[in-house]
Structure formats: structure tokens, C-alpha cells
Design a protein around this motif. Structure first.
Motif, PDB file in Angstrom:
ATOM      1  N   GLU A 103       0.821  -1.212   0.000  1.00 35.79           N
ATOM      2  CA  GLU A 103       0.000   0.000   0.000  1.00 35.79           C
ATOM      3  C   GLU A 103       0.858   1.267   0.000  1.00 35.79           C
ATOM      4  O   GLU A 103       0.518   2.243  -0.656  1.00 35.79           O
ATOM      5  CB  GLU A 103      -0.956  -0.006   1.193  1.00 35.79           C
ATOM      6  N   SER A 104       1.972   1.252   0.717  1.00 35.69           N
ATOM      7  CA  SER A 104       2.860   2.418   0.754  1.00 35.69           C
ATOM      8  C   SER A 104       3.503   2.669  -0.598  1.00 35.69           C
ATOM      9  O   SER A 104       3.789   3.816  -0.958  1.00 35.69           O
ATOM     10  CB  SER A 104       3.938   2.233   1.823  1.00 35.69           C
ATOM     11  N   ARG A 105       3.707   1.619  -1.369  1.00 33.86           N
ATOM     12  CA  ARG A 105       4.324   1.754  -2.688  1.00 33.86           C
ATOM     13  C   ARG A 105       3.439   2.524  -3.664  1.00 33.86           C
ATOM     14  O   ARG A 105       3.901   2.995  -4.690  1.00 33.86           O
ATOM     15  CB  ARG A 105       4.674   0.385  -3.266  1.00 33.86           C
ATOM     16  N   LYS A 106       2.167   2.690  -3.346  1.00 38.70           N
ATOM     17  CA  LYS A 106       1.286   3.485  -4.203  1.00 38.70           C
ATOM     18  C   LYS A 106       1.688   4.961  -4.164  1.00 38.70           C
ATOM     19  O   LYS A 106       1.404   5.705  -5.095  1.00 38.70           O
ATOM     20  CB  LYS A 106      -0.170   3.323  -3.769  1.00 38.70           C
ATOM     21  N   LYS A 107       2.356   5.376  -3.084  1.00 36.96           N
ATOM     22  CA  LYS A 107       2.810   6.768  -2.926  1.00 36.96           C
ATOM     23  C   LYS A 107       4.309   6.927  -3.166  1.00 36.96           C
ATOM     24  O   LYS A 107       4.767   7.967  -3.585  1.00 36.96           O
ATOM     25  CB  LYS A 107       2.497   7.266  -1.506  1.00 36.96           C
ATOM     26  N   LYS A 108       5.073   5.882  -2.870  1.00 35.60           N
ATOM     27  CA  LYS A 108       6.537   5.953  -2.953  1.00 35.60           C
ATOM     28  C   LYS A 108       7.039   4.584  -3.404  1.00 35.60           C
ATOM     29  O   LYS A 108       6.818   3.587  -2.730  1.00 35.60           O
ATOM     30  CB  LYS A 108       7.110   6.316  -1.585  1.00 35.60           C
ATOM     31  N   ASP A 109       7.727   4.539  -4.519  1.00 34.90           N
ATOM     32  CA  ASP A 109       8.057   3.268  -5.159  1.00 34.90           C
ATOM     33  C   ASP A 109       9.101   2.430  -4.426  1.00 34.90           C
ATOM     34  O   ASP A 109       9.116   1.218  -4.548  1.00 34.90           O
ATOM     35  CB  ASP A 109       8.527   3.533  -6.591  1.00 34.90           C
ATOM     36  N   ASP A 110       9.988   3.042  -3.661  1.00 39.12           N
ATOM     37  CA  ASP A 110      11.124   2.305  -3.103  1.00 39.12           C
ATOM     38  C   ASP A 110      10.979   1.965  -1.615  1.00 39.12           C
ATOM     39  O   ASP A 110      11.953   1.919  -0.879  1.00 39.12           O
ATOM     40  CB  ASP A 110      12.426   3.054  -3.355  1.00 39.12           C
ATOM     41  N   VAL A 111       9.763   1.688  -1.156  1.00 37.39           N
ATOM     42  CA  VAL A 111       9.531   1.321   0.244  1.00 37.39           C
ATOM     43  C   VAL A 111      10.147  -0.051   0.504  1.00 37.39           C
ATOM     44  O   VAL A 111       9.977  -0.980  -0.282  1.00 37.39           O
ATOM     45  CB  VAL A 111       8.020   1.300   0.563  1.00 37.39           C
ATOM     46  N   GLU A 112      10.869  -0.161   1.609  1.00 33.67           N
ATOM     47  CA  GLU A 112      11.499  -1.418   2.006  1.00 33.67           C
ATOM     48  C   GLU A 112      11.102  -1.751   3.436  1.00 33.67           C
ATOM     49  O   GLU A 112      10.615  -0.905   4.174  1.00 33.67           O
ATOM     50  CB  GLU A 112      13.030  -1.313   1.938  1.00 33.67           C
ATOM     51  N   ALA A 113      11.354  -3.002   3.799  1.00 31.96           N
ATOM     52  CA  ALA A 113      11.165  -3.437   5.181  1.00 31.96           C
ATOM     53  C   ALA A 113      12.492  -3.972   5.695  1.00 31.96           C
ATOM     54  O   ALA A 113      13.243  -4.616   4.959  1.00 31.96           O
ATOM     55  CB  ALA A 113      10.092  -4.516   5.261  1.00 31.96           C
ATOM     56  N   TYR A 114      12.786  -3.682   6.951  1.00 29.15           N
ATOM     57  CA  TYR A 114      13.953  -4.226   7.644  1.00 29.15           C
ATOM     58  C   TYR A 114      13.435  -4.951   8.872  1.00 29.15           C
ATOM     59  O   TYR A 114      12.717  -4.366   9.687  1.00 29.15           O
ATOM     60  CB  TYR A 114      14.913  -3.111   8.075  1.00 29.15           C
ATOM     61  N   VAL A 115      13.812  -6.213   8.996  1.00 30.04           N
ATOM     62  CA  VAL A 115      13.332  -7.009  10.114  1.00 30.04           C
ATOM     63  C   VAL A 115      14.514  -7.737  10.749  1.00 30.04           C
ATOM     64  O   VAL A 115      15.261  -8.441  10.065  1.00 30.04           O
ATOM     65  CB  VAL A 115      12.255  -8.029   9.671  1.00 30.04           C
ATOM     66  N   ALA A 116      14.678  -7.550  12.057  1.00 30.29           N
ATOM     67  CA  ALA A 116      15.698  -8.273  12.822  1.00 30.29           C
ATOM     68  C   ALA A 116      15.075  -9.566  13.335  1.00 30.29           C
ATOM     69  O   ALA A 116      13.972  -9.556  13.883  1.00 30.29           O
ATOM     70  CB  ALA A 116      16.199  -7.425  13.987  1.00 30.29           C
TER      71      ALA A 116
END
Length: 148
Positions: free
Chosen positions: A76-89
Motif C-alpha cells: 500500500e505504501s508503494r502506491k505513494k513511494k516506489d522504493d519502500v522497504e522493510a527491515y526485520v531483525a
């Protein structure tokens, strides 16, 4: 993001300290924390620039809802900004945790960006080949294999 309300106080305390350091260094710093129950509607959480999570895998039954939340937030965030990433430890403890990685691979390319002992931080970049859908039957549940 967290699914446990008592963690919010600690998150906000740490972010306030980081924000003060950033202000002294004249660096932009804008972070918002929200409590979220895995697998529920993510509309109030998006759009975001980055999704960050730590030590989120602690029960087999929580893996599918967790992956659903991460997937929905990034998609859903990619609809506004194409390069959204997730970081998970992640701390690897059980064989059944493989389910998390298998499900994440459906819509993300993953890269281990840091490893310290048994703690690893993974970066997830969207490829969307799974259509953002988490299919409960597509990935083998290994919980019976390791006795948990």
C-alpha cells in the motif's frame, strides 16, 4: 511497529533520544510508531517510507498474520513511494520459523544486511510476484516436523 502495547513506551523513549541526537547533528528525523495487531487492517499505518521490525517471530500461529501485515504495509505504501522497504531483525530459534522466510519470499527479495551471533537483520525489497497475497496452502507448514 509492534503488536504489544507495553513496547510502545520503550519505542517512543528510544526514538526521542535518537531525535534529539539528530537535531543536534541538524539531520532530518521523522519517525512514527504505532501499535498494530498482525493480520488486521493496515490502512491507518500507510503510507510509510520504511517498515522496521525486531524480534517479531515468537509463535508459529503469528507468522502468517505478521507476513500479511508487512506485505500489506509495503504494498500500500508503494502506491505513494516506489522504493519502500522493510527491515526485520530476526533471532533464529526454531525450524518452523522457515515458514516466515518462505512466505516473505513470495513478494520480496531478501538480503541479510547484518549478522551478529544468532541475530540477523534482513532487508526486504518488493518484487510483488506473489501478487501481495499470502496463500495459506502454498507453503508447507513445518511445525509437525520439528515437534513444535
Amino acid at each position: 511497529m509492534t503488536d504489544q502495547s507495553y513496547v510502545m513506551e520503550v519505542l517512543n523513549f528510544n526514538l526521542n533520544k535518537i531525535g534529539k541526537t539528530a537535531a543536534v547533528a541538524k539531520k532530518a528525523f521523522n519517525v512514527e510508531t504505532k501499535e498494530h495487531v498482525w493480520g488486521t487492517d493496515t490502512k491507518e499505518l500507510v503510507p510509510c517510507d520504511i517498515v522496521v521490525g525486531s524480534d517479531l517471530i515468537f509463535a508459529l500461529e503469528g507468522i502468517r498474520p505478521l507476513v500479511k501485515s508487512i506485505t500489506n504495509m509495503v504494498r500500500e505504501s508503494r502506491k505513494k513511494k516506489d522504493d519502500v522497504e522493510a527491515y526485520v531483525a530476526v533471532i533464529r530459534r526454531f525450524e518452523w520459523e522457515k515458514l516466515y522466510f518462505d512466505l516473505m519470499d513470495k513478494n520480496f527479495d531478501s538480503e541479510k544486511v547484518l549478522e551478529e551471533g544468532d541475530i540477523c537483520i534482513y532487508r526486504y525489497k518488493w518484487h510483488g510476484k506473489g501478487g501481495g497475497i499470502i496463500n495459506d496452502k502454498a507453503t508447507k507448514d513445518v511445525s509437525a516436523e520439528d515437534g513444535n
